[in-house]
Design a protein around this motif. Sequence first.
Motif, PDB file in Angstrom:
ATOM      1  N   THR A  73       0.846  -1.203   0.000  1.00  0.00           N
ATOM      2  CA  THR A  73       0.000   0.000   0.000  1.00  0.00           C
ATOM      3  C   THR A  73       0.878   1.249   0.000  1.00  0.00           C
ATOM      4  O   THR A  73       0.627   2.194  -0.752  1.00  0.00           O
ATOM      5  N   GLU A  74       1.929   1.237   0.802  1.00  0.00           N
ATOM      6  CA  GLU A  74       2.820   2.401   0.874  1.00  0.00           C
ATOM      7  C   GLU A  74       3.513   2.622  -0.475  1.00  0.00           C
ATOM      8  O   GLU A  74       3.586   3.734  -0.986  1.00  0.00           O
ATOM      9  N   GLN A  75       4.008   1.531  -1.063  1.00  0.00           N
ATOM     10  CA  GLN A  75       4.709   1.626  -2.350  1.00  0.00           C
ATOM     11  C   GLN A  75       3.790   2.090  -3.482  1.00  0.00           C
ATOM     12  O   GLN A  75       4.245   2.679  -4.447  1.00  0.00           O
ATOM     13  N   LEU A  76       2.501   1.805  -3.334  1.00  0.00           N
ATOM     14  CA  LEU A  76       1.544   2.166  -4.377  1.00  0.00           C
ATOM     15  C   LEU A  76       1.275   3.678  -4.395  1.00  0.00           C
ATOM     16  O   LEU A  76       0.841   4.207  -5.416  1.00  0.00           O
ATOM     17  N   ALA A  77       1.560   4.354  -3.283  1.00  0.00           N
ATOM     18  CA  ALA A  77       1.388   5.825  -3.191  1.00  0.00           C
ATOM     19  C   ALA A  77       0.028   6.282  -3.731  1.00  0.00           C
ATOM     20  O   ALA A  77      -0.057   7.034  -4.698  1.00  0.00           O
ATOM     21  N   VAL A  78      -1.013   5.793  -3.088  1.00  0.00           N
ATOM     22  CA  VAL A  78      -2.387   6.084  -3.517  1.00  0.00           C
ATOM     23  C   VAL A  78      -2.797   7.487  -3.077  1.00  0.00           C
ATOM     24  O   VAL A  78      -2.548   7.879  -1.943  1.00  0.00           O
ATOM     25  N   LYS A  79      -3.419   8.217  -3.999  1.00  0.00           N
ATOM     26  CA  LYS A  79      -3.919   9.564  -3.674  1.00  0.00           C
ATOM     27  C   LYS A  79      -5.447   9.532  -3.615  1.00  0.00           C
ATOM     28  O   LYS A  79      -6.067   8.660  -4.235  1.00  0.00           O
ATOM     29  N   PRO A  80      -6.038  10.498  -2.917  1.00  0.00           N
ATOM     30  CA  PRO A  80      -7.498  10.462  -2.701  1.00  0.00           C
ATOM     31  C   PRO A  80      -8.318  10.445  -3.994  1.00  0.00           C
ATOM     32  O   PRO A  80      -9.436   9.953  -4.002  1.00  0.00           O
ATOM     33  N   GLN A  81      -7.767  10.984  -5.086  1.00  0.00           N
ATOM     34  CA  GLN A  81      -8.547  11.016  -6.334  1.00  0.00           C
ATOM     35  C   GLN A  81      -8.363   9.749  -7.179  1.00  0.00           C
ATOM     36  O   GLN A  81      -8.974   9.605  -8.233  1.00  0.00           O
ATOM     37  N   HIS A  82      -7.541   8.813  -6.708  1.00  0.00           N
ATOM     38  CA  HIS A  82      -7.201   7.645  -7.534  1.00  0.00           C
ATOM     39  C   HIS A  82      -8.289   6.576  -7.598  1.00  0.00           C
ATOM     40  O   HIS A  82      -8.972   6.310  -6.622  1.00  0.00           O
ATOM     41  N   ARG A  83      -8.313   5.942  -8.773  1.00  0.00           N
ATOM     42  CA  ARG A  83      -9.118   4.731  -8.952  1.00  0.00           C
ATOM     43  C   ARG A  83      -8.136   3.570  -9.021  1.00  0.00           C
ATOM     44  O   ARG A  83      -7.164   3.609  -9.780  1.00  0.00           O
ATOM     45  N   VAL A  84      -8.375   2.571  -8.191  1.00  0.00           N
ATOM     46  CA  VAL A  84      -7.417   1.478  -8.036  1.00  0.00           C
ATOM     47  C   VAL A  84      -8.055   0.165  -8.472  1.00  0.00           C
ATOM     48  O   VAL A  84      -9.207  -0.108  -8.129  1.00  0.00           O
ATOM     49  N   LEU A  85      -7.300  -0.632  -9.214  1.00  0.00           N
ATOM     50  CA  LEU A  85      -7.741  -1.988  -9.557  1.00  0.00           C
ATOM     51  C   LEU A  85      -6.913  -2.971  -8.759  1.00  0.00           C
ATOM     52  O   LEU A  85      -5.679  -2.889  -8.756  1.00  0.00           O
ATOM     53  N   GLU A  86      -7.596  -3.890  -8.072  1.00  0.00           N
ATOM     54  CA  GLU A  86      -6.895  -4.972  -7.370  1.00  0.00           C
ATOM     55  C   GLU A  86      -7.220  -6.296  -8.050  1.00  0.00           C
ATOM     56  O   GLU A  86      -8.381  -6.574  -8.341  1.00  0.00           O
ATOM     57  N   ILE A  87      -6.192  -7.114  -8.257  1.00  0.00           N
ATOM     58  CA  ILE A  87      -6.399  -8.472  -8.769  1.00  0.00           C
ATOM     59  C   ILE A  87      -6.243  -9.428  -7.591  1.00  0.00           C
ATOM     60  O   ILE A  87      -5.170  -9.468  -6.966  1.00  0.00           O
ATOM     61  N   GLY A  88      -7.287 -10.185  -7.289  1.00  0.00           N
ATOM     62  CA  GLY A  88      -7.242 -11.150  -6.185  1.00  0.00           C
ATOM     63  C   GLY A  88      -7.838 -10.580  -4.905  1.00  0.00           C
ATOM     64  O   GLY A  88      -7.124 -10.228  -3.972  1.00  0.00           O
ATOM     65  N   THR A  89      -9.172 -10.515  -4.870  1.00  0.00           N
ATOM     66  CA  THR A  89      -9.868  -9.949  -3.694  1.00  0.00           C
ATOM     67  C   THR A  89      -9.571 -10.748  -2.436  1.00  0.00           C
ATOM     68  O   THR A  89      -9.385 -10.160  -1.356  1.00  0.00           O
ATOM     69  N   GLY A  90      -9.569 -12.077  -2.569  1.00  0.00           N
ATOM     70  CA  GLY A  90      -9.345 -12.949  -1.406  1.00  0.00           C
ATOM     71  C   GLY A  90     -10.301 -12.590  -0.287  1.00  0.00           C
ATOM     72  O   GLY A  90     -11.524 -12.556  -0.476  1.00  0.00           O
ATOM     73  N   SER A  91      -9.762 -12.272   0.882  1.00  0.00           N
ATOM     74  CA  SER A  91     -10.599 -11.914   2.040  1.00  0.00           C
ATOM     75  C   SER A  91     -11.218 -10.521   1.897  1.00  0.00           C
ATOM     76  O   SER A  91     -12.168 -10.182   2.594  1.00  0.00           O
ATOM     77  N   GLY A  92     -10.606  -9.689   1.067  1.00  0.00           N
ATOM     78  CA  GLY A  92     -11.054  -8.300   0.946  1.00  0.00           C
ATOM     79  C   GLY A  92     -10.244  -7.338   1.800  1.00  0.00           C
ATOM     80  O   GLY A  92     -10.455  -6.124   1.754  1.00  0.00           O
ATOM     81  N   TYR A  93      -9.294  -7.867   2.564  1.00  0.00           N
ATOM     82  CA  TYR A  93      -8.555  -7.006   3.504  1.00  0.00           C
ATOM     83  C   TYR A  93      -7.732  -5.926   2.793  1.00  0.00           C
ATOM     84  O   TYR A  93      -7.804  -4.743   3.128  1.00  0.00           O
ATOM     85  N   GLN A  94      -6.966  -6.332   1.784  1.00  0.00           N
ATOM     86  CA  GLN A  94      -6.146  -5.350   1.061  1.00  0.00           C
ATOM     87  C   GLN A  94      -7.032  -4.288   0.395  1.00  0.00           C
ATOM     88  O   GLN A  94      -6.723  -3.098   0.433  1.00  0.00           O
ATOM     89  N   ALA A  95      -8.149  -4.722  -0.183  1.00  0.00           N
ATOM     90  CA  ALA A  95      -9.077  -3.777  -0.822  1.00  0.00           C
ATOM     91  C   ALA A  95      -9.621  -2.796   0.217  1.00  0.00           C
ATOM     92  O   ALA A  95      -9.762  -1.597  -0.056  1.00  0.00           O
ATOM     93  N   ALA A  96      -9.938  -3.301   1.403  1.00  0.00           N
ATOM     94  CA  ALA A  96     -10.472  -2.445   2.473  1.00  0.00           C
ATOM     95  C   ALA A  96      -9.455  -1.381   2.860  1.00  0.00           C
ATOM     96  O   ALA A  96      -9.790  -0.201   3.007  1.00  0.00           O
ATOM     97  N   VAL A  97      -8.198  -1.784   2.999  1.00  0.00           N
ATOM     98  CA  VAL A  97      -7.143  -0.817   3.356  1.00  0.00           C
ATOM     99  C   VAL A  97      -7.025   0.234   2.244  1.00  0.00           C
ATOM    100  O   VAL A  97      -6.999   1.436   2.511  1.00  0.00           O
ATOM    101  N   LEU A  98      -7.012  -0.201   0.989  1.00  0.00           N
ATOM    102  CA  LEU A  98      -6.900   0.739  -0.138  1.00  0.00           C
ATOM    103  C   LEU A  98      -8.096   1.685  -0.203  1.00  0.00           C
ATOM    104  O   LEU A  98      -7.948   2.857  -0.558  1.00  0.00           O
ATOM    105  N   SER A  99      -9.267   1.167   0.170  1.00  0.00           N
ATOM    106  CA  SER A  99     -10.483   1.989   0.074  1.00  0.00           C
ATOM    107  C   SER A  99     -10.454   3.183   1.020  1.00  0.00           C
ATOM    108  O   SER A  99     -11.176   4.150   0.825  1.00  0.00           O
ATOM    109  N   ARG A 100      -9.622   3.106   2.060  1.00  0.00           N
ATOM    110  CA  ARG A 100      -9.499   4.235   3.001  1.00  0.00           C
ATOM    111  C   ARG A 100      -8.650   5.347   2.383  1.00  0.00           C
ATOM    112  O   ARG A 100      -8.608   6.452   2.906  1.00  0.00           O
ATOM    113  N   LEU A 101      -7.933   5.046   1.302  1.00  0.00           N
ATOM    114  CA  LEU A 101      -6.978   6.001   0.727  1.00  0.00           C
ATOM    115  C   LEU A 101      -7.371   6.489  -0.662  1.00  0.00           C
ATOM    116  O   LEU A 101      -6.926   7.545  -1.096  1.00  0.00           O
ATOM    117  N   ALA A 102      -8.176   5.696  -1.376  1.00  0.00           N
ATOM    118  CA  ALA A 102      -8.481   5.976  -2.779  1.00  0.00           C
ATOM    119  C   ALA A 102      -9.915   6.460  -2.935  1.00  0.00           C
ATOM    120  O   ALA A 102     -10.733   6.317  -2.031  1.00  0.00           O
TER     121      ALA A 102
END
Length: 217
Positions: A73-102
Motif C-alpha cells: 500500500t505504501e509503495q503504491l502511493a495512492v492519492k485520494p482522487q485515484h481509482r485502483v484496480l486490485e487483482i485477487g480480492t481474497g478476504s477483501g482485507y487489502q481492498a479495504a485498506v486501499l479503500s481508506r486512501l483511494a
Amino acid sequence: MPPPADESVERMEFMLSLRRRGISDQLVLRAMDEVPREHFVERAQADAAYADHALPICCGQTISQPYVVAYMTEQLAVKPQHRVLEIGTGSGYQAAVLSRLAREVISIERYRTLAEIARIRFKTLGYQNIEVVVGDGFKGVPERAPYDRIIVTAAAEAIPDALVAQLADGGTMILPLGPHGGAQDLVKLTKTKEGLKRDNLIAVRFVPLLPGQAREL
Ligand code: SAH
C-alpha cells in the motif's frame, strides 16, 4: 485507570511492529489502524488476526501478511482522487485498506464464494467505494479502465499485458513476479512515455495467479 483489554494491547503491538519494520506513511498507518483485520479472517483464526503472518482463508487461498499489505500500500502511493484496480480480492482485507486512501477500488476475484463473502464484509463495515467483480484478473476489468494504480495480490510468472494496457499514463502497478511456489520479487512498474520503468522491491511469496474464473465455489 484499568489496564487496556487484551485486544487493544494486541492492536498497539500490531501498529508498533509495522512502524518498526519501516512503514512510515501516516495515512497508510491510519488505514491499517482503521480496518478491523479480525473481520477478514476465519472465525477459528480470530486470535491470530493481528499476528504478522498470512492466514488461510476459504478456497485454499490466504489473506496476506499485514506487513506486506502495508508495504504494498505504501509503495503504491495512492492519492485520494485515484481509482485502483486490485487483482485477487481474497478476504477483501487489502481492498479495504486501499479503500481508506483511494476514491474507488475495483477488485476482481476468480472464486465466486470469496467475492460474495468480501462483498458482505464491505457492506457490514460500511465501505461503499469498493466494487467486487467475479472473473479472470489476467484480463483485468477493461470496461472501467484506465486505473491510476493496479495491485496484483497473487504471483504472476510474467507481466500480464492486459493489465499494463489498463494502467493510466504515469500510473503505477505493483505485482509479485516469479515462479509459482518459488522465490518471487515484488515489482513496481511505472508507465512512462518511454515505456515501463521497473523497480524490484522485496522478496515475497504469494499464492499463484491462475488463469480463468474458478469452476467451483
Ligand atoms: N488481497 C487478498 C489476498 C488474496 S490471495 C487479501 O487481502 O486477502 C490471492 C487471491 O487471488 C486469491 O483469492 C485467488 O483466488 C485470487 N486469484 C488468483 N488468480 C486470479 C485471477 N486470475 N483472477 C482473479 N483472482 C485471482
